[in-house]
Structures are given as C-alpha cells and as structure tokens.
Design a protein around this motif. Structure first.
Motif, PDB file in Angstrom:
ATOM      1  N   GLU A 295      29.638  85.219  91.504  1.00 35.20           N
ATOM      2  CA  GLU A 295      28.628  84.401  92.203  1.00 35.20           C
ATOM      3  C   GLU A 295      28.301  82.847  91.949  1.00 35.20           C
ATOM      4  OE1 GLU A 295      24.950  86.942  92.610  1.00 35.20           O
ATOM      5  OE2 GLU A 295      26.059  88.570  93.615  1.00 35.20           O
ATOM      6  N   THR A 296      28.541  82.679  90.795  1.00 31.46           N
ATOM      7  CA  THR A 296      28.463  81.358  90.166  1.00 31.46           C
ATOM      8  C   THR A 296      29.486  80.600  90.087  1.00 31.46           C
ATOM      9  OG1 THR A 296      28.359  81.880  87.883  1.00 31.46           O
ATOM     10  CG2 THR A 296      26.031  82.294  89.114  1.00 31.46           C
ATOM     11  N   GLY A 297      30.607  81.290  89.554  1.00 28.55           N
ATOM     12  CA  GLY A 297      31.739  80.483  89.470  1.00 28.55           C
ATOM     13  C   GLY A 297      32.000  80.170  88.072  1.00 28.55           C
ATOM     14  N   CYS A 298      30.905  80.713  87.187  1.00 24.84           N
ATOM     15  CA  CYS A 298      30.937  80.212  85.671  1.00 24.84           C
ATOM     16  C   CYS A 298      32.272  80.853  85.030  1.00 24.84           C
ATOM     17  CB  CYS A 298      29.771  80.878  84.933  1.00 24.84           C
ATOM     18  SG  CYS A 298      29.592  82.694  85.046  1.00 24.84           S
ATOM     19  N   ASP A 299      32.805  80.329  83.796  1.00 25.78           N
ATOM     20  CA  ASP A 299      33.792  80.642  83.149  1.00 25.78           C
ATOM     21  C   ASP A 299      33.574  81.809  82.019  1.00 25.78           C
ATOM     22  OD1 ASP A 299      35.670  78.386  83.793  1.00 25.78           O
ATOM     23  OD2 ASP A 299      33.774  77.369  82.868  1.00 25.78           O
ATOM     24  N   GLY A 300      32.344  82.256  81.848  1.00 29.62           N
ATOM     25  CA  GLY A 300      32.071  83.549  81.052  1.00 29.62           C
ATOM     26  C   GLY A 300      30.612  83.628  81.062  1.00 29.62           C
ATOM     27  N   VAL A 301      30.012  84.535  80.133  1.00 33.57           N
ATOM     28  CA  VAL A 301      28.762  84.846  80.136  1.00 33.57           C
ATOM     29  C   VAL A 301      28.196  84.741  78.684  1.00 33.57           C
ATOM     30  CG1 VAL A 301      28.888  86.387  82.136  1.00 33.57           C
ATOM     31  CG2 VAL A 301      29.103  87.398  80.164  1.00 33.57           C
ATOM     32  N   VAL A 302      26.816  84.818  78.709  1.00 32.50           N
ATOM     33  CA  VAL A 302      26.236  84.751  77.271  1.00 32.50           C
ATOM     34  C   VAL A 302      25.202  85.960  77.506  1.00 32.50           C
ATOM     35  CG1 VAL A 302      24.759  83.640  75.881  1.00 32.50           C
ATOM     36  CG2 VAL A 302      26.603  82.200  77.050  1.00 32.50           C
ATOM     37  N   ILE A 303      25.072  86.807  76.339  1.00 31.79           N
ATOM     38  CA  ILE A 303      24.330  87.995  76.315  1.00 31.79           C
ATOM     39  C   ILE A 303      23.262  87.528  75.594  1.00 31.79           C
ATOM     40  CG2 ILE A 303      24.404  90.429  75.953  1.00 31.79           C
ATOM     41  CD1 ILE A 303      26.253  89.396  78.274  1.00 31.79           C
TER      42      ILE A 303
END
Length: 187
Positions: A26-34
């Motif tokens: 949905e955002t096109g981000c490269d990865g996630v932070v938890i």
C-alpha cells in the motif's frame, strides 16, 4: 517512497506477516520496522520472513510453546542482568506473552511476583496445571496493539525539521495544521 531514492521503511500496526506485506504493497516502502508488534511475540519476525518469501507458513504457538519461550527469555535475562534483576525485568513481558491465552488473573498476578527462576518455573507450572491439556493459539485476539497505545499526541518538530528542498510552503503548513494525521502507533 516514490519521492526519494533513499530507502523508506514503514512502521506502525504490523502485528502479522500479512500486515507487513500490506504495508509494503500500500505504501511502496522498501521494508518494515517492528515496534510493539513483537512484544511477547518474538515469532513475528519469522512470520514476516515467511510472508516476504511468499510462504503461507506462520508461527502459531500453543500455550506450552509460549511457556517455553517465557522460560528461555527469563534464563537469558538472568544470565545478562543477574537472576533477581533479570526475572524482575521479565515481569513486564509476561502479560504480552500471555495475551489472549485463558490463563486467568490469579496466574498472571502470581507471575508478577516471582523473584527467581525457580519461582518463575513453579508459577508457570501451577498455571499450566489448571488449564486443559491443549491450549491452542488464540488467533486474532493476540494480533493487535500492545504496550502503551495511549491517546494521540500532537507532534512537536525541532527547529528546521521541515526545511526541505522538496516540500512546498503549502505542504509544510499542512504538516503543521491541526488536521494533519500523525502516527500514534508508538511502535
């Protein structure tokens, strides 16, 4: 993410591997932070790896597996911080680990009073004895907010924070307006 060549990481409301996939899609981000999503759920990272590799495999531990993780976490904290301090530090994690499992308030209360690994093991054993032979993963009830979600707070930006070569004056004003959305996930 499209506005920069820098890596962009998405953060907030990632409780499952599927949440991480949705964030990227949905955002096109490269990865996630938890952040808070892994509190009491260290297996979330394995779920995210499986999701990003296209696997449907997910970790859904029953209560016995969670108890084993609690014990190991306690032993590691005791080794790192000393037994008394490590076990005391573990107390804040116990509620997160047991979220959604039908262990009862008395069992949770007794776990909040342990001060040694032996007491931890005894309290976990006593809790387990009062429950059915199998206590499965509770499902969606554990896949949600943890920690201090609190109420939304107005962000305060340091001087010069919005000095940007790409933001217009109108965009800067929008970010400072009362109508601006803020990330209140806290994690």
């Amino acid at each position: 993410a499209d506005a920069t060549d820098l890596p962009v990481l998405g953060n907030g409301d990632i409780w499952t591997g599927d949440d991480a996939l949705r964030m990227v899609r949905e955002t096109g981000c490269d990865g996630v932070v938890i952040g808070r999503g892994c509190q009491g759920r260290p297996w979330l990272f394995a779920d995210i790896v499986h999701a990003f590799h296209g696997s449907a495999e997910r970790t859904r531990p029953d209560l016995d597996a969670v108890i084993a993780v609690i014990k190991e976490h306690g032993r590691q904290l005791a080794a790192e911080l000393g037994e008394e301090r490590g076990v005391r530090d573990l107390r804040k994690h116990v509620g997160w680990y047991l979220k959604g499992y039908p262990v009862g308030g008395a069992a949770r209360g007794s776990l909040m009073k342990v001060s040694s690994l032996a007491e931890l093991d005894a309290a976990l054993a006593a809790m387990r004895e009062r429950l059915p032979e199998e206590v499965p993963y509770p499902g969606e009830t554990v896949e949600g907010p943890r920690g201090r979600a609190g109420t939304p707070k107005r962000p305060h930006l340091p001087d010069g924070w919005l000095d940007s070569e790409t933001l217009t004056e109108e965009q800067k004003l929008l970010l400072l307006s009362e109508d601006a959305e803020s990330d209140v996930s806290g994690g």
